[in-house]
Write an enzyme that holds these catalytic residues in place. Structure first.
Site, PDB file in Angstrom:
ATOM      1  N   ASP A  99      -1.581   7.987  -2.314  1.00 53.69           N
ATOM      2  CA  ASP A  99      -1.368   6.616  -1.839  1.00 53.69           C
ATOM      3  C   ASP A  99      -2.097   6.399  -0.509  1.00 53.69           C
ATOM      4  O   ASP A  99      -3.157   6.996  -0.247  1.00 53.69           O
ATOM      5  CB  ASP A  99       0.150   6.360  -1.742  1.00 53.69           C
ATOM      6  CG  ASP A  99       0.518   4.920  -2.052  1.00 53.69           C
ATOM      7  OD1 ASP A  99       0.379   4.082  -1.136  1.00 53.69           O
ATOM      8  OD2 ASP A  99       0.927   4.611  -3.180  1.00 53.69           O
ATOM      9  N   ASP A 100      -1.543   5.583   0.336  1.00 51.16           N
ATOM     10  CA  ASP A 100      -2.161   5.142   1.601  1.00 51.16           C
ATOM     11  C   ASP A 100      -2.413   6.325   2.564  1.00 51.16           C
ATOM     12  O   ASP A 100      -1.864   7.407   2.357  1.00 51.16           O
ATOM     13  CB  ASP A 100      -1.173   4.138   2.242  1.00 51.16           C
ATOM     14  CG  ASP A 100      -1.852   3.183   3.194  1.00 51.16           C
ATOM     15  OD1 ASP A 100      -3.015   3.423   3.571  1.00 51.16           O
ATOM     16  OD2 ASP A 100      -1.208   2.178   3.566  1.00 51.16           O
ATOM     17  N   LYS A 174      -5.088   2.163  -7.235  1.00 51.40           N
ATOM     18  CA  LYS A 174      -3.976   1.262  -6.885  1.00 51.40           C
ATOM     19  C   LYS A 174      -4.485   0.382  -5.756  1.00 51.40           C
ATOM     20  O   LYS A 174      -4.934   0.881  -4.727  1.00 51.40           O
ATOM     21  CB  LYS A 174      -2.775   2.095  -6.430  1.00 51.40           C
ATOM     22  CG  LYS A 174      -1.650   1.278  -5.803  1.00 51.40           C
ATOM     23  CD  LYS A 174      -0.467   2.183  -5.451  1.00 51.40           C
ATOM     24  CE  LYS A 174       0.608   1.433  -4.701  1.00 51.40           C
ATOM     25  NZ  LYS A 174       1.774   2.296  -4.375  1.00 51.40           N
ATOM     26  N   ASP A 176      -3.772  -2.619  -3.142  1.00 47.18           N
ATOM     27  CA  ASP A 176      -2.651  -3.263  -2.454  1.00 47.18           C
ATOM     28  C   ASP A 176      -3.026  -4.651  -1.918  1.00 47.18           C
ATOM     29  O   ASP A 176      -4.137  -5.151  -2.151  1.00 47.18           O
ATOM     30  CB  ASP A 176      -2.204  -2.324  -1.315  1.00 47.18           C
ATOM     31  CG  ASP A 176      -0.703  -2.377  -1.082  1.00 47.18           C
ATOM     32  OD1 ASP A 176      -0.089  -3.412  -1.389  1.00 47.18           O
ATOM     33  OD2 ASP A 176      -0.161  -1.398  -0.552  1.00 47.18           O
ATOM     34  N   ARG A 232       1.839  -5.047 -10.172  1.00 48.61           N
ATOM     35  CA  ARG A 232       3.218  -4.977  -9.680  1.00 48.61           C
ATOM     36  C   ARG A 232       3.841  -6.360  -9.783  1.00 48.61           C
ATOM     37  O   ARG A 232       3.250  -7.361  -9.370  1.00 48.61           O
ATOM     38  CB  ARG A 232       3.210  -4.484  -8.238  1.00 48.61           C
ATOM     39  CG  ARG A 232       3.062  -2.958  -8.116  1.00 48.61           C
ATOM     40  CD  ARG A 232       4.404  -2.273  -8.046  1.00 48.61           C
ATOM     41  NE  ARG A 232       5.137  -2.851  -6.956  1.00 48.61           N
ATOM     42  CZ  ARG A 232       4.992  -2.484  -5.679  1.00 48.61           C
ATOM     43  NH1 ARG A 232       4.187  -1.488  -5.372  1.00 48.61           N
ATOM     44  NH2 ARG A 232       5.677  -3.076  -4.737  1.00 48.61           N
ATOM     45  N   ASP A 236       8.358  -3.904  -3.130  1.00 50.39           N
ATOM     46  CA  ASP A 236       8.551  -2.447  -3.197  1.00 50.39           C
ATOM     47  C   ASP A 236       9.969  -2.089  -3.607  1.00 50.39           C
ATOM     48  O   ASP A 236      10.942  -2.638  -3.090  1.00 50.39           O
ATOM     49  CB  ASP A 236       8.294  -1.816  -1.829  1.00 50.39           C
ATOM     50  CG  ASP A 236       6.817  -1.769  -1.498  1.00 50.39           C
ATOM     51  OD1 ASP A 236       6.034  -2.462  -2.171  1.00 50.39           O
ATOM     52  OD2 ASP A 236       6.463  -1.040  -0.558  1.00 50.39           O
TER      53      ASP A 236
HETATM   54  C1  GAL Z   1       2.905  -1.137  -0.103  1.00 52.32           C
HETATM   55  C2  GAL Z   1       2.971  -0.729  -1.540  1.00 52.32           C
HETATM   56  C3  GAL Z   1       3.582   0.650  -1.615  1.00 52.32           C
HETATM   57  C4  GAL Z   1       2.720   1.620  -0.831  1.00 52.32           C
HETATM   58  C5  GAL Z   1       2.514   1.117   0.601  1.00 52.32           C
HETATM   59  C6  GAL Z   1       1.493   1.953   1.338  1.00 52.32           C
HETATM   60  O1  GAL Z   1       2.391  -2.416   0.001  1.00 52.32           O
HETATM   61  O2  GAL Z   1       3.712  -1.648  -2.273  1.00 52.32           O
HETATM   62  O3  GAL Z   1       3.715   1.068  -2.953  1.00 52.32           O
HETATM   63  O4  GAL Z   1       1.494   1.761  -1.474  1.00 52.32           O
HETATM   64  O5  GAL Z   1       2.087  -0.236   0.618  1.00 52.32           O
HETATM   65  O6  GAL Z   1       1.283   1.496   2.630  1.00 52.32           O
END
Ligand code: GAL
Length: 507
Positions: A99-100, A174, A176, A232, A236
């Site tokens: 992820d991030d 993914k 965002d 999505r 979250d």
């Molecule tokens: C949110 C996202 C999460 C995660 C997060 C990372 O916007 O919905 O699943 O990826 O950012 O910063």
């Protein structure tokens, strides 16, 4: 007979012939689309995703819910190894997703630079190692100038970043919604922003699943099928069964709102009831990653969470620390008869038939009972009876309830083939792996040593084939039958689910 009567009669005959043609034409059309074993809900034309990918809901692991920004090559590889060792890869969890927080910005030519401390050998090396272990590899970025955790985002750099992902052998992106420069608030603004990356990914020539993470804003389920593989549909998730939180703004409240987070399992499920019909092979409503294992819900609640994510064809992305998972949580994630719903040859989401308020309210003042159903490719019907009340309850579904979708689809005649039948009932949680078996796996034995009606290897036998031969691990355990015009009653635990596969007797 007067001239007028003769003319009227002729008109009647013409009208009758015309009606007959329409009815017959419809039936023939359905026949073609339905195939021999399916049902009326299949008259929706089979879909093709825009890039041919994601024909079934993706399954895998993502670090975010358990680890947040803590990502590194070492952690991803060791998690992948544990996922393989515990038999989860062979159950279908094939994506390892980062992820991030993985970059340190851009270089002078505009390319993203991975953090050299976390990824000393570069991203491609990581991807290739994962591929060699039998996994696919997912990465993350944002359709904004920054990601949600304030790292470099892809807005304005879509071509460079798509090239980066392709060169680094990424299989899934993914994407965002943070820091989007105000380019949101209408479907058109959002569409254009996400479409730019869609085109850039296609142009690379590498097959990359494109997963929008737009938190269910701007009616994303209405326009993103032609440019993506999933979206999505809510803010979250957080690790709670039904605790309300003002941070979770549902689309009903404000379709374009930002800052959507802390959505409980039941909140996501309730939103899904209104958008589920958009899910189809190649494009799925993404209900967000799984919380199973993270400790905020009890066993019944995690069972309901996992069951409904499979029943509704959401991506099944484990997001917990697999290395320290409990035997009970491992046994939830490892239930092949539930995973088989998600990986059915005819992927679509179940629909909600009813939601009734009940008296036994919990600490949030909430209590409802729900019935969801879904028709599977082989004609089986799956039902989920959810008890959102504070104590055990007996929930009942009649065949009329269960086949409501068939009854309301216009051809009442067809309902007989469902209502006037005997149905065998299989409980999809009856063969849940025991804690002892799960411990055997956690202590280092091969998952394949567990009984064959409890564990499944989809690498050797894909779910579609296993379903075709009635593999015992995919059917659950026989628990009774429903008589013609009858009903099914189940004792369901607090916040639990009764999940059953119904098969026509002799069918
Ligand atoms: C949110 C996202 C999460 C995660 C997060 C990372 O916007 O919905 O699943 O990826 O950012 O910063």
């Amino acid at each position: 007979m007067t001239r007028i009567e003769t003319k009227n009669m002729r008109l009647h005959i013409v009208a009758l012939i015309y009606c007959f043609k329409i009815v017959r034409g419809t039936e023939l059309g359905q026949e073609v689309l339905r195939g021999p074993q399916s049902d009326l809900s299949d008259i929706i034309a089979p879909s093709r995703s825009y890039n041919g990918l994601n024909q079934h809901p993706p399954m895998g692991w993502n670090n975010w819910n358990a680890f947040g920004c803590e990502v590194s090559e070492e952690m991803l590889i060791s998690t992948a190894q544990t996922i393989a060792d515990y038999g989860l890869r062979d159950l279908g969890y094939e994506y390892i997703m980062m992820d991030d927080c993985w970059s340190i910005g851009r270089n002078l030519t505009g390319y993203l630079v991975p953090d050299p401390e976390r990824f000393p050998n570069g991203i491609r090396h990581l991807a290739d190692r994962l591929h060699a272990m039998g996994f696919k590899f997912g990465m993350y970025s944002s359709a904004g100038t920054l990601t949600c955790a304030l790292y470099a985002g892809s807005l304005g750099f879509e071509t460079e970043d798509a090239a980066f992902f392709a060169e680094n052998h990424v299989d899934y992106l993914k994407y965002d919604n943070c820091y989007n420069n105000g380019l949101q608030g209408t479907p058109e603004l959002s569409f254009n922003r996400y479409d730019t990356m869609s085109k850039a990914l296609l142009a690379t020539g590498r097959p990359i699943v494109y997963a929008l993470c737009q938190w269910g804003t701007d009616y994303v389920w209405q326009w993103s099928q032609p440019i993506s593989n999933s979206a999505r549909m809510s803010g979250d998730i957080y690790d709670s069964f039904n605790r309300p939180d003002p941070g979770c703004i549902t689309p009903d409240d404000a379709p374009s709102a930002l800052a959507l987070y802390k959505c409980s399992v039941m909140s996501i499920l309730n939103t899904m009831a209104t958008v589920q019909s958009m899910s189809r092979s190649g494009w799925f409503n993404d209900m967000d990653m799984l919380e199973v294992g993270n400790g905020g819900m009890d066993d019944n609640e995690y069972v309901t969470h996992f069951s409904m994510w499979a029943m509704l064809s959401s991506p099944l992305l484990i997001s917990t620390d697999i290395v320290s998972i409990s035997p009970a949580d491992l046994s939830i994630l490892s239930n092949p008869s539930v995973i088989a719903l998600s990986q059915d040859p005819s992927p679509r989401a179940g629909s909600r038939i009813w939601k009734n308020e009940c008296q036994d309210k919990d600490q949030f003042g909430l209590c409802d009972h729900q019935l969801w159903t879904r028709t599977m490719a082989n004609g089986d019907k799956v039902i989920a009876l959810i008890n959102g009340g504070n104590g055990p309850a007996t929930l009942t579904a009649s065949l009329n309830d269960i086949f409501t979708d068939e009854l309301t689809s216009g051809t009442y005649r067809l309902s007989r083939q469902y209502i006037e039948q005997k149905w065998d009932v299989y409980d999809l949680w009856a063969n849940r792996m025991s804690v002892d078996d799960a411990n055997v796996i956690l202590n280092g034995s091969e998952a394949s040593t567990v009984k064959s009606n409890v564990w499944y290897n989809s690498t050797e036998l894909p779910y579609a084939e296993g379903l075709q031969i009635n593999h015992p691990a995919l059917l659950g355990g026989y628990v009774g039958e429903i008589e013609p015009h009858g009903k099914w009653a189940a004792e369901v635990a607090r916040h639990g689910v009764g999940l059953y596969r119904l098969r026509k007797r002799g069918g």
